[in-house]
Write a protein that holds these residues in place. Structure first.
Motif, PDB file in Angstrom:
ATOM      1  N   ALA A  44       0.843  -1.194   0.000  1.00 42.47           N
ATOM      2  CA  ALA A  44       0.000   0.000   0.000  1.00 42.47           C
ATOM      3  C   ALA A  44       0.876   1.240   0.000  1.00 42.47           C
ATOM      4  N   GLY A  45       0.255   2.348  -0.359  1.00 45.11           N
ATOM      5  CA  GLY A  45       0.960   3.620  -0.328  1.00 45.11           C
ATOM      6  C   GLY A  45       0.746   4.326   0.989  1.00 45.11           C
ATOM      7  N   ILE A  46       1.449   5.448   1.136  1.00 45.63           N
ATOM      8  CA  ILE A  46       1.278   6.296   2.312  1.00 45.63           C
ATOM      9  C   ILE A  46       1.473   7.737   1.888  1.00 45.63           C
ATOM     10  N   SER A  47       0.610   8.613   2.384  1.00 46.82           N
ATOM     11  CA  SER A  47       0.766  10.047   2.171  1.00 46.82           C
ATOM     12  C   SER A  47       1.496  10.641   3.369  1.00 46.82           C
ATOM     13  N   LEU A  68      12.126  11.179  -3.493  1.00 48.40           N
ATOM     14  CA  LEU A  68      11.673   9.853  -3.903  1.00 48.40           C
ATOM     15  C   LEU A  68      10.185   9.820  -4.217  1.00 48.40           C
ATOM     16  N   ALA A  69       9.407  10.657  -3.547  1.00 49.65           N
ATOM     17  CA  ALA A  69       7.948  10.567  -3.595  1.00 49.65           C
ATOM     18  C   ALA A  69       7.364  11.460  -4.675  1.00 49.65           C
ATOM     19  N   ALA A  70       6.106  11.189  -5.001  1.00 50.60           N
ATOM     20  CA  ALA A  70       5.340  12.047  -5.904  1.00 50.60           C
ATOM     21  C   ALA A  70       4.659  13.136  -5.073  1.00 50.60           C
ATOM     22  N   TRP A  71       4.784  14.366  -5.526  1.00 53.32           N
ATOM     23  CA  TRP A  71       4.108  15.466  -4.833  1.00 53.32           C
ATOM     24  C   TRP A  71       2.633  15.415  -5.179  1.00 53.32           C
ATOM     25  N   GLN A  72       1.807  15.551  -4.174  1.00 53.59           N
ATOM     26  CA  GLN A  72       0.372  15.360  -4.306  1.00 53.59           C
ATOM     27  C   GLN A  72      -0.344  16.683  -4.069  1.00 53.59           C
ATOM     28  N   VAL A 102       3.216  14.481   0.010  1.00 50.87           N
ATOM     29  CA  VAL A 102       3.784  13.537  -0.952  1.00 50.87           C
ATOM     30  C   VAL A 102       3.201  12.154  -0.722  1.00 50.87           C
ATOM     31  N   VAL A 103       3.292  11.307  -1.737  1.00 48.25           N
ATOM     32  CA  VAL A 103       2.799   9.939  -1.627  1.00 48.25           C
ATOM     33  C   VAL A 103       3.840   8.997  -2.204  1.00 48.25           C
ATOM     34  N   LEU A 104       4.045   7.867  -1.543  1.00 47.04           N
ATOM     35  CA  LEU A 104       5.010   6.864  -1.983  1.00 47.04           C
ATOM     36  C   LEU A 104       4.572   5.514  -1.448  1.00 47.04           C
ATOM     37  N   HIS A 105       5.246   4.469  -1.912  1.00 45.33           N
ATOM     38  CA  HIS A 105       4.951   3.130  -1.409  1.00 45.33           C
ATOM     39  C   HIS A 105       5.541   2.983  -0.006  1.00 45.33           C
TER      40      HIS A 105
END
Length: 402
Positions: A44-47, A68-72, A102-105
């Motif tokens: 799962a991901g985490i914000s 590393l993460a995508a900016w949300q 941000v969101v990442l695995h």
């Protein structure tokens, strides 16, 4: 040279590993006991909001995760038909709170945390039980270490951190009279998968007693989650992917495409629980609780993991190797997390609403707030995202904007 004090962390999740890294940096000799055969978390991901990213700055990891993460944030809130109820802006959020969401695995965050620990710190396939909470020797009592039982024998420690999740055995040992977590009224499904040809903005969609969220990750995969008001303990008669088709298959794009790209084994289902009655304290003897073990909350604010990370760095701040102050940790964390749990429960009542007239009024109110500008919507998040770690050398005042 005096021997470093010993800390045993029960639980190798995000909160436990953050605590282990923070305590190690403060001079503690740390052992992490994880009952699972590996540290690999659920798929799962985490914000991570600006508050927890500042906490990760404390242990030198914040910028790595931001990179590393995508900016949300560029996206918003939609109805099942696809109609936009509210638009959100990553830039507006970063400007208001001094940093991005941000969101990442989860696995990526776990890997980066574990890499900051000395070899041999983490023991997997190592179930643990609290035998004695110990006594720090306050008020004239004789100091004694805490004791933790493992399959390989007992460990003594000057500090034990209970980071063993919602159904924490450490919490039950400390506060056996507490009722523990209660069912929040809904269950969740989560997937992290590639979705060929998908191109969309991050969004969360609210229906009648159901929600769906879709967020692209930086590695090209998609993190999606869903929730529905159903009785506890339920399971699909066939498989959980088919259940998603039944519940969300007629919702707007890209939801059907995400479901179609998932295999049944990709879909995780978990009932949601939270601690409705706050614990009397987050410590007893030489044992402290953090994360879900201390204050499990519904995921409706995306703050469960974020608050565990905050807990970890605040605990380290109050854990001077020469004389940790566990009561100060409770004082610092219990009021804040209690308020956020209540806010998350209130948010669940709003976004999981079932009443059709209530939904009409809710959506109209959201549209009015949206027209007033992003600042009004973000104001409700002020007391959460603007948090900063305790003072030097832990506070980070750097601004991170797109």
């Amino acid at each position: 040279m005096a021997q470093a004090p010993r800390a045993v962390v029960v639980g190798g999740g995000i909160g436990g590993l953050t605590a282990a890294v923070a305590l190690h940096r403060r001079g503690w000799e740390v052992t992490v006991l994880e009952w699972a055969p590996s540290l690999a978390p659920v798929g799962a991901g985490i914000s991570l909001a600006p508050n927890s990213l500042r906490a990760l700055d404390v242990i030198g990891l914040g910028d790595e995760i931001r990179e590393l993460a995508a900016w949300q944030g560029d996206g918003g809130l939609r109805a099942p038909s696809g109609r936009w109820l509210m638009r959100t802006s990553a830039a507006a959020m970063a400007e208001r709170f001094g940093g991005p969401l941000v969101v990442l695995h989860r696995a990526a965050l776990i890997d980066h945390l574990a890499a900051r620990l000395p070899e041999g710190t983490v023991r997997t396939a190592a179930p643990a039980s609290l035998i004695d909470p110990g006594d720090p020797g306050d008020a004239g009592d004789v100091a004694r270490p805490a004791r933790v039982g493992t399959p390989d024998g007992e460990l003594e420690a000057e500090l034990v951190v209970g980071a063993d999740g919602i159904h924490s055995a450490v919490r039950r040992a400390l506060f056996p009279e507490h009722g523990g977590p209660v069912y929040s009224g809904f269950t969740t499904w989560r997937v992290v998968i590639p979705v060929p040809g998908a191109a969309f903005a991050s969004h969360e969609s609210w229906g009648r007693g159901r929600i769906w969220g879709t967020h692209p990750l930086k590695d090209g995969r998609v993190y999606a989650y869903a929730a529905a008001m159903v009785p506890a303990g339920g399971r699909a008669p066939d498989d959980e992917r088919a259940e998603l088709v039944r519940l969300f298959g007629d919702w707007h794009d890209p939801i059907p495409a995400v479901i179609a790209a998932a295999r049944p084994e990709d879909v995780l289902r978990h009932d949601v629980h939270h601690i409705a009655e706050p614990l009397p304290a987050f410590h007893r003897g030489r044992v402290v609780l953090l994360g879900d073990a201390a204050h499990a909350m519904p995921p409706t604010l995306g703050q469960g993991g974020n608050q565990a990370i905050e807990d970890a760095v605040v605990l380290a701040h109050h854990s001077d190797p020469e004389g940790p102050d566990f009561a100060a940790y409770t004082v610092a964390r219990k009021p804040r997390t209690t308020a956020i749990v209540r806010q998350a429960v209130g948010a669940a009542r709003l976004n999981m609403m079932r009443s059709r007239p209530g939904i009409v009024l809710r959506n109209a109110a959201i549209a009015m707030v949206s027209k007033a500008g992003p600042g009004l919507f973000l104001r409700s998040f002020d007391s959460i995202a603007d948090w900063r770690p305790p003072g030097p050398p832990y506070a980070s005042d750097r601004a991170h904007t797109p």
